[in-house]
Design an enzyme around this catalytic site. Structure first.
Site, mmCIF file in Angstrom:
data_model
loop_
_atom_site.group_PDB
_atom_site.id
_atom_site.type_symbol
_atom_site.label_atom_id
_atom_site.label_comp_id
_atom_site.label_asym_id
_atom_site.label_seq_id
_atom_site.Cartn_x
_atom_site.Cartn_y
_atom_site.Cartn_z
ATOM 1 N N LEU A 125 -10.623 -34.649 36.853
ATOM 2 C CA LEU A 125 -10.706 -35.299 35.547
ATOM 3 C C LEU A 125 -12.030 -36.036 35.439
ATOM 4 O O LEU A 125 -12.315 -36.946 36.211
ATOM 5 C CB LEU A 125 -9.543 -36.283 35.363
ATOM 6 C CG LEU A 125 -9.305 -36.784 33.930
ATOM 7 C CD1 LEU A 125 -7.907 -37.350 33.797
ATOM 8 C CD2 LEU A 125 -10.319 -37.844 33.506
ATOM 9 N N HIS A 229 -12.140 -46.989 42.986
ATOM 10 C CA HIS A 229 -13.425 -47.205 42.332
ATOM 11 C C HIS A 229 -13.192 -47.892 40.993
ATOM 12 O O HIS A 229 -12.210 -47.606 40.297
ATOM 13 C CB HIS A 229 -14.099 -45.836 42.129
ATOM 14 C CG HIS A 229 -15.555 -45.892 41.807
ATOM 15 N ND1 HIS A 229 -16.027 -46.307 40.583
ATOM 16 C CD2 HIS A 229 -16.647 -45.576 42.550
ATOM 17 C CE1 HIS A 229 -17.339 -46.226 40.575
ATOM 18 N NE2 HIS A 229 -17.751 -45.793 41.757
#
Length: 374
Positions: A125, A229
């Site tokens: 994605l 992240h």
């Protein structure tokens, strides 16, 4: 915005995405030969008759039909770890106890394992930053669940997502820095490229085979175990809202969490429904006040098309989906065809003119729109 299966004409855009996504995004490698093979494998997978999940890999692109621009990608691997092992660390605890000395110590350890072999994985994605817009990331994420709901025989009962772990803008991972210092003297970018290309033989050869006692790692490495992240955090929240949970498995290289859910328990799978299409003209009164925010897809495989819209009306009873003619054409839907849809948000309150009235966080806070996740 229309979601469709990737085609060879998308190679240039896919190569741009592979470069833009940077180190740590192991789903794509900046190598045109590799990407060409990945596109062909996806095309073959969409065209294959399937009764149970195998080595199929489904790669979709998000396209702006007005400009032809490719805004992003999203994908599903039908069954991981069959051709080459899929390694993770599992975080658990061991107890050292001496009754005679009255000493008791509980410590965290990481054990290498292949726990998710045979599971399906959502992956790849990526929403290109120049095309970020409300709803785009949500469409890229959730469309995979609509495809699964319509074609469950193509996927395993357990679905996983490997979330991108903590790394710097320079492509350095605190977790990998420690492993590199003691075991595998390779740059993080080199490692992720090797894994992305399927060359993971070095894992069995060079990675530590015994449990890692986490308190022996550097403080920087310990701090990122199971963390994501910053740019992946919205994607994780979206998956958690779908029912995905982290059960202690983390990536071997950046220690990012892997989350899992049972396919039929995923919110968008369970709440989606198949319905009959009624094609209507755009000026039909029922469409003038705006409908719920719906994710709509046709029921095809190789000809799959999907979008996010408020221009359609779903009537659960008797299972009718009213779609304006131009949108029906874009989704390759005819009057009387079957489609699948899921409601994402209630109809907007047009009189208030406030994006927050839709109850959709991606409208009220567009800066939170997800960009990418593994």
């Amino acid at each position: 915005m229309i979601i469709r299966p990737i085609a060879h004409k998308d190679l240039d855009a896919l190569a741009c995405i592979a470069r833009e996504s940077g180190p740590g995004f192991t789903s794509l490698v900046d190598d045109r030969e590799f990407l060409t093979a990945k596109i062909q494998h996806s095309i073959d997978s969409f065209n294959r008759d399937v009764v149970e999940p195998g080595d199929e890999g489904y790669l979709f692109v998000l396209e702006d039909p007005d400009t032809g621009d490719i805004l992003g990608t999203t994908g599903i691997e039908a069954s991981v770890g069959l051709d080459s092992p899929l390694y993770h660390y599992h975080k658990s605890q061991v107890v050292h106890h001496s009754r005679e000395l009255g000493l008791f110590k509980r410590v965290d350890v990481l054990n290498m394992c292949n726990h998710y072999t045979g599971c399906s994985e959502i992956c790849t994605l990526y929403l290109r930053p120049q095309f970020r817009r409300p709803g785009a990331g949500k469409l890229l994420s959730k469309v995979r669940f609509l495809f699964m709901a319509q074609h469950p025989e193509r996927f395993a009962d357990t679905i996983i997502a490997e979330m991108r772990g903590v790394s710097s803008d320079r492509g350095e991972s605190p977790f990998w820095n420690w492993l590199r210092q003691h075991f595998v003297d390779l740059e993080f970018a080199q490692v992720t490229q090797l894994v992305g290309a399927g060359n993971n033989g070095f894992i069995a050869e060079l990675m530590p085979k015994y449990p890692l006692y986490t308190h022996l790692l550097s403080p920087e490495a310990q701090a990122v175990i199971g963390e994501v992240h910053d740019k992946t955090r919205p994607a994780l929240k979206m998956l958690e809202a779908e029912g995905f949970r982290h059960k202690g498995y983390v990536d071997l290289f950046d220690a990012g969490p892997t989350v899992e859910a049972e396919r039929d328990q995923i919110r968008s799978v369970a709440r989606s429904s198949e319905c009959t299409v009624q094609v209507v003209q755009a000026d039909t009164p029922v469409l003038q006040h705006g409908g719920d925010r719906l994710l709509i897809a046709n029921t095809q495989v190789a000809g799959f098309r999907a979008t996010l819209t408020e221009r359609a009306i779903h009537h659960p009873q008797p299972g009718i989906l009213q779609v304006p003619a131009d949108l029906a054409r874009a989704l390759d839907l005819e009057d009387g065809a079957r489609a699948r849809c899921v409601r994402l948000a209630a109809a907007s309150n047009k009189t208030q003119g406030d994006a927050s009235s839709t109850g959709d966080a991606s409208q009220a806070q567009p800066q939170q729109e997800l960009r990418y996740a593994l």
